[in-house]
Design a protein around this motif. Structure first.
Motif, short mmCIF file in Angstrom:
data_model
loop_
_atom_site.label_atom_id
_atom_site.label_comp_id
_atom_site.label_asym_id
_atom_site.label_seq_id
_atom_site.Cartn_x
_atom_site.Cartn_y
_atom_site.Cartn_z
N GLN A 1 11.41 -2.20 13.41
CA GLN A 1 10.41 -3.15 13.90
C GLN A 1 10.07 -4.10 12.75
N PRO A 2 10.71 -5.28 12.72
CA PRO A 2 10.42 -6.21 11.62
C PRO A 2 8.96 -6.67 11.67
N GLU A 3 8.29 -6.59 10.53
CA GLU A 3 6.90 -7.06 10.43
C GLU A 3 6.48 -7.03 8.98
N LEU A 4 5.61 -7.98 8.63
CA LEU A 4 5.06 -8.00 7.29
C LEU A 4 4.10 -6.83 7.13
N THR A 5 3.89 -6.42 5.90
CA THR A 5 3.03 -5.26 5.65
C THR A 5 1.63 -5.44 6.22
N LYS A 6 1.12 -6.66 6.18
CA LYS A 6 -0.23 -6.90 6.70
C LYS A 6 -0.31 -6.73 8.21
N ASP A 7 0.83 -6.71 8.88
CA ASP A 7 0.87 -6.59 10.34
C ASP A 7 1.26 -5.20 10.83
N ILE A 8 1.50 -4.27 9.91
CA ILE A 8 1.92 -2.92 10.30
C ILE A 8 0.82 -2.23 11.11
N THR A 9 1.21 -1.64 12.22
CA THR A 9 0.28 -0.87 13.05
C THR A 9 0.66 0.60 12.99
N SER A 10 -0.26 1.45 13.35
CA SER A 10 0.03 2.88 13.35
C SER A 10 1.13 3.20 14.37
N PHE A 11 1.19 2.42 15.44
CA PHE A 11 2.20 2.65 16.48
C PHE A 11 3.60 2.38 15.93
N PHE B 1 24.60 11.56 8.29
CA PHE B 1 23.43 10.71 8.50
C PHE B 1 23.89 9.26 8.52
N VAL B 2 23.73 8.60 9.65
CA VAL B 2 24.07 7.18 9.74
C VAL B 2 22.87 6.40 9.21
N ASN B 3 22.97 5.93 7.98
CA ASN B 3 21.86 5.29 7.29
C ASN B 3 22.06 3.78 7.31
N SER B 4 21.44 3.09 6.38
CA SER B 4 21.48 1.62 6.33
C SER B 4 21.46 1.18 4.88
N ILE B 5 22.01 -0.01 4.64
CA ILE B 5 21.92 -0.60 3.30
C ILE B 5 20.46 -0.71 2.89
N ALA B 6 19.57 -0.79 3.88
CA ALA B 6 18.13 -0.83 3.59
C ALA B 6 17.65 0.45 2.92
N GLY B 7 18.52 1.47 2.88
CA GLY B 7 18.19 2.71 2.19
C GLY B 7 18.48 2.67 0.71
N VAL B 8 19.09 1.57 0.24
CA VAL B 8 19.33 1.40 -1.20
C VAL B 8 18.84 0.05 -1.70
N MET B 9 18.59 -0.88 -0.76
CA MET B 9 18.13 -2.20 -1.14
C MET B 9 16.89 -2.56 -0.32
N PRO B 10 15.75 -2.78 -0.96
CA PRO B 10 14.51 -3.10 -0.23
C PRO B 10 14.72 -4.29 0.71
N LEU B 11 14.16 -4.16 1.92
CA LEU B 11 14.33 -5.19 2.93
C LEU B 11 12.99 -5.88 3.20
N GLN B 12 12.87 -7.08 2.70
CA GLN B 12 11.63 -7.85 2.88
C GLN B 12 11.34 -8.07 4.36
N GLY B 13 10.11 -7.81 4.76
CA GLY B 13 9.73 -8.00 6.15
C GLY B 13 9.99 -6.79 7.02
N SER B 14 10.59 -5.75 6.46
CA SER B 14 10.83 -4.50 7.20
C SER B 14 10.59 -3.32 6.25
N ALA B 15 9.42 -3.32 5.63
CA ALA B 15 9.11 -2.33 4.59
C ALA B 15 9.12 -0.90 5.13
N VAL B 16 8.61 -0.70 6.33
CA VAL B 16 8.57 0.65 6.89
C VAL B 16 9.99 1.15 7.15
N TYR B 17 10.80 0.33 7.76
CA TYR B 17 12.19 0.70 8.03
C TYR B 17 12.91 1.07 6.74
#
Length: 275
Positions: free
Chosen positions: A89-99, A131-147
């Motif tokens: 769920q792409p979103e900036l940190t300020k927009d993260i919801t508990s859901f 485990f089918v992971n993502s490059i986001a597991g080794v490189m921070p992804l701006q705008g998808s911090a939770v993912y």
């Protein structure tokens, strides 16, 4: 194979569907945990009884617990356990919801951890967990911090799990993927996902599935697709300034790549409609 039983999640998605099809072609018996069992049965209707779709909501730990218990009661060794389900769920940190936080954490991290723990005793000797992971597991992804956080966590879990077993007892692999041409990517793009997904053109789900199935036959390891993304991601971990410095250039390349991708999709859709 010491066991021909494969258990996997995410089999109705682009990559998972291709993996399941390849495993069935190779003679595996496949149990697919999914929230859409009817759709899965339609996809693999010609599998001659070697395929079973079981309803399981990975967002609900109690559902996973009951399904794991049912699989254990069958008393059949599992040769291959594949965690392929994922959510972003792409979103900036300020927009993260508990859901959105709970949904991504549960699907991407909690469920594979719990499922692995619950089924570990059923893994055959020299069985393989992927485990089918993502490059986001080794490189921070701006705008998808939770993912990105869930994928970093999944890598840590897989690496720690591997240390619990001597070589030859249980194989553990993590597959770190760049963007793959699936419905999930299209939805991510519509939701404002990172243009870095298109620095290079998205991978083919079929080719990714072939690679994963091939990896399942060998020793446990970490694999990056494409390899250059893994090299760049690790370089950014060692030199955090590198990602910040290169991001404007990568975003420009990504925007051009996105335009090419959408144009190609439009042409493909038009051609299909004419046929």
């Amino acid at each position: 194979m010491s066991s021909s039983l494969a258990v996997m999640t995410g089999g109705t998605g682009g990559i998972g569907c291709e993996i399941a099809a390849l495993l069935l072609e190779q003679g595996w018996e496949v149990i697919l945990l999914t929230r859409q069992p009817e759709r899965a049965r339609e996809q693999f209707s010609g599998s001659n009884g070697r395929f079973e779709a079981v309803f399981c909501d990975l967002a609900k730990p109690e559902s996973l617990q009951s399904i794991s218990a049912e699989i254990l009661r069958r008393n059949k060794p599992i040769g291959l356990l594949i965690h392929c389900a994922g959510k972003i769920q792409p979103e900036l940190t300020k927009d993260i919801t508990s859901f959105s936080l709970d949904a991504q954490m549960t699907i991407n991290l909690t469920s594979p951890i719990l499922m692995t723990s619950q089924l570990l005793s059923a893994l055959s000797s020299n069985g393989h967990i992927i485990f089918v992971n993502s490059i986001a597991g080794v490189m921070p992804l701006q705008g998808s911090a939770v993912y990105s956080a869930t994928k970093f966590g999944l890598r840590g879990f897989a690496r720690s799990l591997a240390l619990e077993f001597k070589p030859g007892i249980l194989r553990i692999s993590s597959i770190f993927l760049a963007a793959v041409d699936t419905q999930m990517l299209q939805q991510e793009t519509q939701d404002g996902g990172s243009v870095l997904n298109f620095v290079s053109q998205p991978l083919s789900a079929r080719n990714v599935a072939r690679t994963i199935v091939q990896i399942s036959k060998g020793a446990g390891r970490e694999v990056f697709l494409p390899k250059i993304d893994g090299i760049f991601g690790h370089a950014c971990l060692m030199m955090p300034w590198l990602l910040r410095l290169s991001t404007p250039i990568l975003e420009k390349i990504g925007k051009n790549g996105l335009r090419r991708f959408l144009k190609r999709k439009a042409v493909s859709k038009s051609t299909t409609a004419q046929d």
